[in-house]
Design a protein around this motif. Sequence first.
Motif, PDB file in Angstrom:
ATOM      1  N   THR A 131      39.623  37.676  34.814  1.00 20.62           N
ATOM      2  CA  THR A 131      39.198  38.475  33.658  1.00 20.62           C
ATOM      3  C   THR A 131      37.834  39.063  33.992  1.00 20.62           C
ATOM      4  O   THR A 131      36.912  38.333  34.374  1.00 20.62           O
ATOM      5  CB  THR A 131      39.101  37.615  32.392  1.00 20.62           C
ATOM      6  N   ALA A 132      37.715  40.392  33.871  1.00 18.64           N
ATOM      7  CA  ALA A 132      36.459  41.026  34.269  1.00 18.64           C
ATOM      8  C   ALA A 132      36.348  42.418  33.657  1.00 18.64           C
ATOM      9  O   ALA A 132      37.356  43.028  33.279  1.00 18.64           O
ATOM     10  CB  ALA A 132      36.384  41.122  35.792  1.00 18.64           C
ATOM     11  N   PRO A 133      35.117  42.947  33.562  1.00 14.11           N
ATOM     12  CA  PRO A 133      34.932  44.339  33.143  1.00 14.11           C
ATOM     13  C   PRO A 133      35.558  45.284  34.172  1.00 14.11           C
ATOM     14  O   PRO A 133      35.782  44.907  35.328  1.00 14.11           O
ATOM     15  CB  PRO A 133      33.407  44.495  33.094  1.00 14.11           C
ATOM     16  N   VAL A 134      35.784  46.532  33.746  1.00 15.34           N
ATOM     17  CA  VAL A 134      36.456  47.513  34.592  1.00 15.34           C
ATOM     18  C   VAL A 134      35.514  48.686  34.871  1.00 15.34           C
ATOM     19  O   VAL A 134      34.824  49.173  33.974  1.00 15.34           O
ATOM     20  CB  VAL A 134      37.750  48.025  33.931  1.00 15.34           C
ATOM     21  N   VAL A 135      35.541  49.140  36.124  1.00 13.04           N
ATOM     22  CA  VAL A 135      34.774  50.314  36.535  1.00 13.04           C
ATOM     23  C   VAL A 135      35.733  51.324  37.146  1.00 13.04           C
ATOM     24  O   VAL A 135      36.478  50.989  38.087  1.00 13.04           O
ATOM     25  CB  VAL A 135      33.680  49.956  37.554  1.00 13.04           C
ATOM     26  N   PHE A 136      35.744  52.536  36.613  1.00 13.05           N
ATOM     27  CA  PHE A 136      36.539  53.606  37.216  1.00 13.05           C
ATOM     28  C   PHE A 136      35.786  54.120  38.442  1.00 13.05           C
ATOM     29  O   PHE A 136      34.607  54.484  38.360  1.00 13.05           O
ATOM     30  CB  PHE A 136      36.768  54.739  36.226  1.00 13.05           C
ATOM     31  N   VAL A 137      36.459  54.136  39.602  1.00 11.41           N
ATOM     32  CA  VAL A 137      35.802  54.494  40.863  1.00 11.41           C
ATOM     33  C   VAL A 137      36.495  55.665  41.557  1.00 11.41           C
ATOM     34  O   VAL A 137      36.608  55.703  42.789  1.00 11.41           O
ATOM     35  CB  VAL A 137      35.710  53.278  41.815  1.00 11.41           C
TER      36      VAL A 137
END
Length: 543
Positions: A131-137
């Motif tokens: 479970t973790a935050p999401v970063v659009f890359v």
Amino acid sequence: MLDLRYLAALTLLLNLVSATSTQAQSSTRPSRAAIQAHLSFLADDFLQGRDTGSPEYEIAARYVAAQFRSLGLEPAGDDGSFLQPVPLRRTQLNLESAKVEIKQGDEVSELTWKKDFLMGGDAAREEVSVTAPVVFVGHGVVAPDQGYDDYAGVDVTGKIVFWISGAPSSFPSTERAFYSDGSVKSEEAVKRGAVGVLSISTAEMAERYPWERITKNAGSPGYRWLDEGGNPSSFHPELKGGAFLSHEAAARLFEGSGHSLEEVFEADAENRLESFELPVEVSLNRHTTHEEISAPNVGAILRGSDPKLQKEYVVYTAHLDHNGIGEPEDGDEIYNGAYDNAMGTSLVLEVARLFASTSKHPKRSILFLAVTAEEKGLLGAEYFVHNPTVPVESIVANVNLDMPLFLYPLADVTAFGEQHSSLSGPVAKAAKAAGFEVTPDPMPEEVIFIRSDQYPFVQMGIPAIYFNPGWQSTDPDVDGRAIYMEFLTTHYHTPSDDLTRPVHWESAEKFALANYLLGLEIANDWERPTWNEGDFFGEKFGR
């Protein structure tokens, strides 16, 4: 007691071996009858789609070995055999355990398997979650040679990265192919501290391969080849989860971010993607079961005539496997893979026959290799170059055949990879002698050069060519591009890629001749092939 179906298949095998081996001694021209005989066996319903590790694949492998033996070729497998067993781990995802949850503020929503997402099993662990935050890359690409970095300005340590498949369309086709490779992207994500990956297809690829088609056989096992220690290949334990999302599901991740999926696709089309954090947290969960299996590559050598150069090898490859039994279409559940790649294997067998029929062998030796598990991720070819049955430094070139389509009178060929090395010379000579024009890659966005069995050879520094029929027809009333694309959208990886597909046999014979002449040119050249000066792949992988 042997199953009657297998007994019937073996009887057919023996009859075909007898018929084609008798003919093999009599002709030094490409033979429609020989190619058709191989194709008729390898794409027959008896072989149930030649799935990796299945009894039917084993029958197909032994058929190819028998053909090599009938031509008087030397074994190039393990322990004096034509077979090189490839140790594999088959991973089966427990579908009930596969979960993707999105937390936006205090609201938690769960995505639906197959409708919203797909995922595979874990290659080493039974139970894993993150479970973790999401970063659009963006595309998840870092390309210093292109002055491009999707990770610039964002911190993904301990986070899940979310990228669009492929690489920027502004890249040259070679660089675009390399940076589109999922393993390259995953390595970059791990370097940056990511703990999981989410991905989606580009807008263009979604039109060509709709979600309904992609998900048709969702939940099928995954595969990795194993090293001597039993460790799975290309495994990144730092990545504790991953999922491939539908565009509808992906759009939900952008809610509240000040961006939308439509804007992202527009930016991608204009090569102005930017990376940014998303106001969501995602949980990924899965349970996997593992099974150790084996499926062989099949190899044979025609020994060269020159005392020195016979210690060097030109390697022909074609993958023998296909997708076995899958989701039925119109009552048919057998994914025969007639063109993909029973046809390619049949042509390698015919090229081997042509070489064996000559009165004098070429200077270099020729190694013919039918590889396993291409459909599972180029695994058989990868295993071979990491565990070669001849010294890998003695392999001077690879010529690959994969899904050559003969759907119309063929006027041209595309030689994927010819721009990277001195192999462009032999390509031009062979194509002209066979009556073909050589035309550039018509679909650079498909990054085909990294998607078939030549690529593991390239990654070992070996120049390679993937010869494929082009889109031009000798009949001006035929739209080759339209016919080719219709096959991709309708028959590729479906049960209808079977023996009912039309074949323009004169084109198949000419194509076999072109491949034979290409190998002959390379094998008789006193100089071994070299990467072009400054070539991207030569700089990246060349020895």
